[in-house]
Scaffold this motif. Structure first.
Motif, PDB file in Angstrom:
ATOM      1  N   THR A  25       0.770  -1.236   0.000  1.00 34.10           N
ATOM      2  CA  THR A  25       0.000   0.000   0.000  1.00 34.10           C
ATOM      3  C   THR A  25       0.806   1.293   0.000  1.00 34.10           C
ATOM      4  N   ILE A  26       2.017   1.305   0.494  1.00 35.55           N
ATOM      5  CA  ILE A  26       2.695   2.566   0.795  1.00 35.55           C
ATOM      6  C   ILE A  26       3.236   3.287  -0.432  1.00 35.55           C
ATOM      7  N   THR A  27       3.997   2.646  -1.261  1.00 33.39           N
ATOM      8  CA  THR A  27       4.662   3.346  -2.368  1.00 33.39           C
ATOM      9  C   THR A  27       3.783   3.403  -3.612  1.00 33.39           C
ATOM     10  N   GLY A  28       4.112   4.304  -4.496  1.00 35.47           N
ATOM     11  CA  GLY A  28       3.340   4.470  -5.727  1.00 35.47           C
ATOM     12  C   GLY A  28       3.303   3.235  -6.605  1.00 35.47           C
ATOM     13  N   ASP A  29       4.313   2.373  -6.493  1.00 34.91           N
ATOM     14  CA  ASP A  29       4.322   1.161  -7.316  1.00 34.91           C
ATOM     15  C   ASP A  29       3.780  -0.059  -6.563  1.00 34.91           C
ATOM     16  N   ALA A  30       3.212   0.158  -5.370  1.00 40.18           N
ATOM     17  CA  ALA A  30       2.642  -0.947  -4.598  1.00 40.18           C
ATOM     18  C   ALA A  30       1.424  -1.503  -5.329  1.00 40.18           C
ATOM     19  N   SER A  31       1.197  -2.789  -5.176  1.00 42.79           N
ATOM     20  CA  SER A  31       0.129  -3.448  -5.925  1.00 42.79           C
ATOM     21  C   SER A  31      -1.266  -2.954  -5.573  1.00 42.79           C
ATOM     22  N   HIS A  32      -1.478  -2.428  -4.376  1.00 45.78           N
ATOM     23  CA  HIS A  32      -2.795  -1.943  -3.952  1.00 45.78           C
ATOM     24  C   HIS A  32      -2.683  -0.535  -3.361  1.00 45.78           C
ATOM     25  N   HIS A  33      -1.849   0.283  -3.986  1.00 41.32           N
ATOM     26  CA  HIS A  33      -1.601   1.648  -3.513  1.00 41.32           C
ATOM     27  C   HIS A  33      -2.891   2.468  -3.514  1.00 41.32           C
ATOM     28  N   ILE A  34      -3.096   3.195  -2.428  1.00 39.49           N
ATOM     29  CA  ILE A  34      -4.213   4.137  -2.344  1.00 39.49           C
ATOM     30  C   ILE A  34      -3.592   5.525  -2.490  1.00 39.49           C
ATOM     31  N   GLY A  35      -3.943   6.213  -3.574  1.00 36.09           N
ATOM     32  CA  GLY A  35      -3.214   7.401  -3.995  1.00 36.09           C
ATOM     33  C   GLY A  35      -3.449   8.672  -3.207  1.00 36.09           C
ATOM     34  N   THR A  36      -4.657   8.868  -2.672  1.00 39.02           N
ATOM     35  CA  THR A  36      -4.957  10.122  -1.992  1.00 39.02           C
ATOM     36  C   THR A  36      -5.698   9.860  -0.677  1.00 39.02           C
ATOM     37  N   TRP A  37      -5.677  10.862   0.187  1.00 41.47           N
ATOM     38  CA  TRP A  37      -6.421  10.754   1.446  1.00 41.47           C
ATOM     39  C   TRP A  37      -7.918  10.648   1.172  1.00 41.47           C
ATOM     40  N   SER A  38      -8.414  11.347   0.175  1.00 35.28           N
ATOM     41  CA  SER A  38      -9.838  11.257  -0.179  1.00 35.28           C
ATOM     42  C   SER A  38     -10.207   9.840  -0.601  1.00 35.28           C
ATOM     43  N   GLU A  39      -9.338   9.200  -1.371  1.00 32.59           N
ATOM     44  CA  GLU A  39      -9.584   7.819  -1.792  1.00 32.59           C
ATOM     45  C   GLU A  39      -9.595   6.900  -0.573  1.00 32.59           C
ATOM     46  N   TRP A  40      -8.653   7.113   0.346  1.00 36.18           N
ATOM     47  CA  TRP A  40      -8.591   6.317   1.574  1.00 36.18           C
ATOM     48  C   TRP A  40      -9.895   6.455   2.357  1.00 36.18           C
ATOM     49  N   CYS A  41     -10.333   7.687   2.548  1.00 35.97           N
ATOM     50  CA  CYS A  41     -11.543   7.954   3.333  1.00 35.97           C
ATOM     51  C   CYS A  41     -12.792   7.378   2.671  1.00 35.97           C
ATOM     52  N   TRP A  46     -17.899   3.955   8.004  1.00 33.22           N
ATOM     53  CA  TRP A  46     -18.204   4.491   9.340  1.00 33.22           C
ATOM     54  C   TRP A  46     -19.647   4.215   9.744  1.00 33.22           C
ATOM     55  N   ASN A  47     -20.088   2.987   9.500  1.00 34.27           N
ATOM     56  CA  ASN A  47     -21.465   2.631   9.833  1.00 34.27           C
ATOM     57  C   ASN A  47     -21.570   1.782  11.101  1.00 34.27           C
ATOM     58  N   GLY A  48     -20.485   1.606  11.802  1.00 27.77           N
ATOM     59  CA  GLY A  48     -20.492   0.823  13.027  1.00 27.77           C
ATOM     60  C   GLY A  48     -20.322  -0.674  12.810  1.00 27.77           C
ATOM     61  N   GLU A  49     -20.454  -1.125  11.582  1.00 28.23           N
ATOM     62  CA  GLU A  49     -20.298  -2.542  11.291  1.00 28.23           C
ATOM     63  C   GLU A  49     -18.849  -2.962  11.520  1.00 28.23           C
ATOM     64  N   LYS A  50     -18.659  -4.092  12.146  1.00 30.85           N
ATOM     65  CA  LYS A  50     -17.318  -4.611  12.454  1.00 30.85           C
ATOM     66  C   LYS A  50     -16.485  -3.595  13.218  1.00 30.85           C
ATOM     67  N   TYR A  51     -17.114  -2.821  14.097  1.00 35.20           N
ATOM     68  CA  TYR A  51     -16.425  -1.816  14.930  1.00 35.20           C
ATOM     69  C   TYR A  51     -15.759  -0.731  14.088  1.00 35.20           C
ATOM     70  N   ASN A  52     -16.226  -0.528  12.861  1.00 35.33           N
ATOM     71  CA  ASN A  52     -15.646   0.430  11.906  1.00 35.33           C
ATOM     72  C   ASN A  52     -14.243   0.044  11.467  1.00 35.33           C
ATOM     73  N   ILE A  53     -13.878  -1.219  11.619  1.00 31.55           N
ATOM     74  CA  ILE A  53     -12.597  -1.722  11.119  1.00 31.55           C
ATOM     75  C   ILE A  53     -12.805  -2.145   9.671  1.00 31.55           C
ATOM     76  N   VAL A  54     -11.976  -1.620   8.777  1.00 29.35           N
ATOM     77  CA  VAL A  54     -12.116  -1.939   7.357  1.00 29.35           C
ATOM     78  C   VAL A  54     -10.770  -2.374   6.773  1.00 29.35           C
ATOM     79  N   GLU A  55     -10.856  -2.963   5.591  1.00 32.44           N
ATOM     80  CA  GLU A  55      -9.679  -3.367   4.823  1.00 32.44           C
ATOM     81  C   GLU A  55      -9.623  -2.487   3.572  1.00 32.44           C
ATOM     82  N   PRO A  56      -9.127  -1.262   3.696  1.00 22.99           N
ATOM     83  CA  PRO A  56      -9.219  -0.302   2.588  1.00 22.99           C
ATOM     84  C   PRO A  56      -8.443  -0.694   1.340  1.00 22.99           C
ATOM     85  N   ALA A  57      -7.408  -1.486   1.471  1.00 26.16           N
ATOM     86  CA  ALA A  57      -6.601  -1.877   0.305  1.00 26.16           C
ATOM     87  C   ALA A  57      -7.081  -3.186  -0.302  1.00 26.16           C
TER      88      ALA A  57
END
Length: 102
Positions: A25-41, A46-57
């Motif tokens: 996830t971290i570098t630009g050439d990572a296989s599942h890179h998330i490019g911006t904070w907006s994309e991450w968010c 944030w619906n309370g499901e699974k304690y709001n724990i998600v797998e964003p990548a």
């Protein structure tokens, strides 16, 4: 037998921490890179499901975990067994006893 030691502090400014292998996830050439904070968010419902724990990548590529109190500085502890880290704990409620009483 394990030894518990404080190994550092995590400074949180997003109300969450990410636990995962940085090569996905971290570098630009990572296989599942998330490019911006907006994309991450956008990957956090944030619906309370699974304690709001998600797998964003993607599945099994890391967990985004919200803290109990949002932003702050949180101590990190390791349990050392045979000279190696066996477990890591981030204390999102420092100063509280083990039963969670404040």
């Amino acid at each position: 037998m394990s030894e518990r030691v404080e190994i550092g502090t995590i400074c949180v400014d997003s109300g969450t921490v990410f636990v995962g292998d940085p090569c996905y996830t971290i570098t630009g050439d990572a296989s599942h890179h998330i490019g911006t904070w907006s994309e991450w968010c956008s990957k956090h419902p944030w619906n309370g499901e699974k304690y709001n724990i998600v797998e964003p990548a993607g599945s099994s590529l890391g967990l985004s975990i919200p803290t109990k109190y949002g932003d702050g500085n949180y101590p990190v502890y390791a349990e050392i067994e045979e000279g190696r880290v066996a477990r890591v704990t981030i204390d999102f409620a420092p100063g509280c006893d083990e039963e969670g009483d404040e």
